[in-house]
Motif scaffolding. Structure first.
Motif, PDB file in Angstrom:
ATOM      1  N   GLY A  49      41.490  13.795  23.507  1.00  0.00           N
ATOM      2  CA  GLY A  49      40.386  14.261  22.666  1.00  0.00           C
ATOM      3  C   GLY A  49      40.768  14.082  21.206  1.00  0.00           C
ATOM      4  N   LYS A  50      40.700  15.158  20.446  1.00  0.00           N
ATOM      5  CA  LYS A  50      41.045  15.109  19.016  1.00  0.00           C
ATOM      6  C   LYS A  50      42.519  15.409  18.766  1.00  0.00           C
ATOM      7  CE  LYS A  50      36.426  16.646  17.709  1.00  0.00           C
ATOM      8  NZ  LYS A  50      35.653  17.703  17.069  1.00  0.00           N
ATOM      9  N   PHE A  51      43.295  15.611  19.820  1.00  0.00           N
ATOM     10  CA  PHE A  51      44.698  16.041  19.710  1.00  0.00           C
ATOM     11  C   PHE A  51      45.626  14.912  20.147  1.00  0.00           C
ATOM     12  CE2 PHE A  51      48.404  18.320  21.571  1.00  0.00           C
ATOM     13  CZ  PHE A  51      48.807  19.041  20.453  1.00  0.00           C
ATOM     14  N   LEU A  52      46.661  14.625  19.354  1.00  0.00           N
ATOM     15  CA  LEU A  52      47.643  13.607  19.698  1.00  0.00           C
ATOM     16  C   LEU A  52      48.826  14.278  20.391  1.00  0.00           C
ATOM     17  CD1 LEU A  52      48.331  10.582  19.499  1.00  0.00           C
ATOM     18  CD2 LEU A  52      49.605  11.134  17.415  1.00  0.00           C
ATOM     19  N   SER A  53      48.960  14.042  21.684  1.00  0.00           N
ATOM     20  CA  SER A  53      50.046  14.611  22.482  1.00  0.00           C
ATOM     21  C   SER A  53      51.242  13.661  22.404  1.00  0.00           C
ATOM     22  CB  SER A  53      49.583  14.798  23.929  1.00  0.00           C
ATOM     23  OG  SER A  53      50.534  15.514  24.686  1.00  0.00           O
ATOM     24  N   GLU A  54      52.376  14.175  21.924  1.00  0.00           N
ATOM     25  CA  GLU A  54      53.541  13.330  21.678  1.00  0.00           C
ATOM     26  C   GLU A  54      54.544  13.305  22.823  1.00  0.00           C
ATOM     27  OE1 GLU A  54      54.236  13.682  16.978  1.00  0.00           O
ATOM     28  OE2 GLU A  54      54.372  15.599  18.055  1.00  0.00           O
ATOM     29  N   VAL A  55      54.511  14.305  23.699  1.00  0.00           N
ATOM     30  CA  VAL A  55      55.418  14.376  24.843  1.00  0.00           C
ATOM     31  C   VAL A  55      54.648  14.822  26.075  1.00  0.00           C
ATOM     32  CG1 VAL A  55      57.448  14.883  23.399  1.00  0.00           C
ATOM     33  CG2 VAL A  55      56.157  16.775  24.403  1.00  0.00           C
ATOM     34  N   LEU A  56      55.182  14.496  27.250  1.00  0.00           N
ATOM     35  CA  LEU A  56      54.576  14.923  28.509  1.00  0.00           C
ATOM     36  C   LEU A  56      55.367  16.100  29.057  1.00  0.00           C
ATOM     37  CD1 LEU A  56      52.609  14.500  30.892  1.00  0.00           C
ATOM     38  CD2 LEU A  56      54.322  12.960  31.880  1.00  0.00           C
ATOM     39  N   THR A  57      54.777  17.285  28.976  1.00  0.00           N
ATOM     40  CA  THR A  57      55.409  18.487  29.519  1.00  0.00           C
ATOM     41  C   THR A  57      55.330  18.422  31.037  1.00  0.00           C
ATOM     42  OG1 THR A  57      54.739  19.707  27.546  1.00  0.00           O
ATOM     43  CG2 THR A  57      55.391  21.011  29.461  1.00  0.00           C
ATOM     44  N   LEU A  58      56.451  18.688  31.709  1.00  0.00           N
ATOM     45  CA  LEU A  58      56.538  18.487  33.156  1.00  0.00           C
ATOM     46  C   LEU A  58      56.281  19.759  33.950  1.00  0.00           C
ATOM     47  CD1 LEU A  58      59.706  16.207  33.228  1.00  0.00           C
ATOM     48  CD2 LEU A  58      57.297  15.527  33.288  1.00  0.00           C
ATOM     49  N   GLY A  59      55.635  19.589  35.082  1.00  0.00           N
ATOM     50  CA  GLY A  59      55.369  20.707  35.975  1.00  0.00           C
ATOM     51  C   GLY A  59      55.052  20.204  37.363  1.00  0.00           C
ATOM     52  N   PHE A  60      54.919  21.137  38.279  1.00  0.00           N
ATOM     53  CA  PHE A  60      54.583  20.855  39.670  1.00  0.00           C
ATOM     54  C   PHE A  60      53.332  21.627  40.032  1.00  0.00           C
ATOM     55  CE2 PHE A  60      59.156  20.227  39.432  1.00  0.00           C
ATOM     56  CZ  PHE A  60      59.333  19.034  40.128  1.00  0.00           C
ATOM     57  N   ALA A  61      52.537  21.062  40.940  1.00  0.00           N
ATOM     58  CA  ALA A  61      51.349  21.761  41.412  1.00  0.00           C
ATOM     59  C   ALA A  61      51.762  22.849  42.398  1.00  0.00           C
ATOM     60  CB  ALA A  61      50.403  20.779  42.098  1.00  0.00           C
ATOM     61  N   ASP A  62      51.180  24.038  42.230  1.00  0.00           N
ATOM     62  CA  ASP A  62      51.414  25.098  43.204  1.00  0.00           C
ATOM     63  C   ASP A  62      50.461  24.888  44.389  1.00  0.00           C
ATOM     64  OD1 ASP A  62      48.910  26.100  42.410  1.00  0.00           O
ATOM     65  OD2 ASP A  62      49.753  27.767  41.274  1.00  0.00           O
TER      66      ASP A  62
END
Length: 123
Positions: free
Chosen positions: A89-102
């Motif tokens: 959208g209007k936000f520049l994400s610089e890193v991919l925060t990692l997680g797992f689906a519950d």
């Protein structure tokens, strides 16, 4: 490559160890978190401190189902720090925060079980 939240899905294709080493996964501490109401899917804007070598980086994270904004600052998280920035959208994400689906498919953050220095690399 297709990412899936299905725990019964088959594993991805085999890669070389050098391919794994090319992905730079680091630990950082969330400095601040704010709502991102303009996102298509519910998300938060995170500012994460990865230590002096990498500094502060921004991330859009779809973690609204399992985390409140006030519970995030001070929490350590793992993130891929060497992907190209991505416009969310209007936000520049610089890193991919990692997680797992519950079990319900909501993201649970991936983090060490004890504090480690910001910027520490996964190996």
């Amino acid at each position: 490559m297709h990412l899936t939240h299905d725990p019964a899905a088959l594993p991805a294709d085999t890669i070389d160890f050098d391919d794994f080493l090319a992905v730079d996964i680091r630990i950082g501490t969330i400095v601040s978190a704010e709502a991102y109401p303009d996102a298509r899917k519910p998300a938060y804007k995170l500012l994460i401190d990865f230590g002096p070598g990498i500094g502060h980086k921004k991330s859009s994270a779809q973690i609204t189902e399992n985390y409140t904004l006030d519970a995030l600052p001070g929490r350590q998280v793992a993130a891929v720090v060497n992907f190209a920035p991505r416009q969310i959208g209007k936000f520049l994400s610089e890193v991919l925060t990692l997680g797992f689906a519950d079990e319900a498919g909501a993201v649970t953050l991936f983090a060490p079980d004890k504090a480690v220095p910001n910027g520490a690399r996964l190996f």
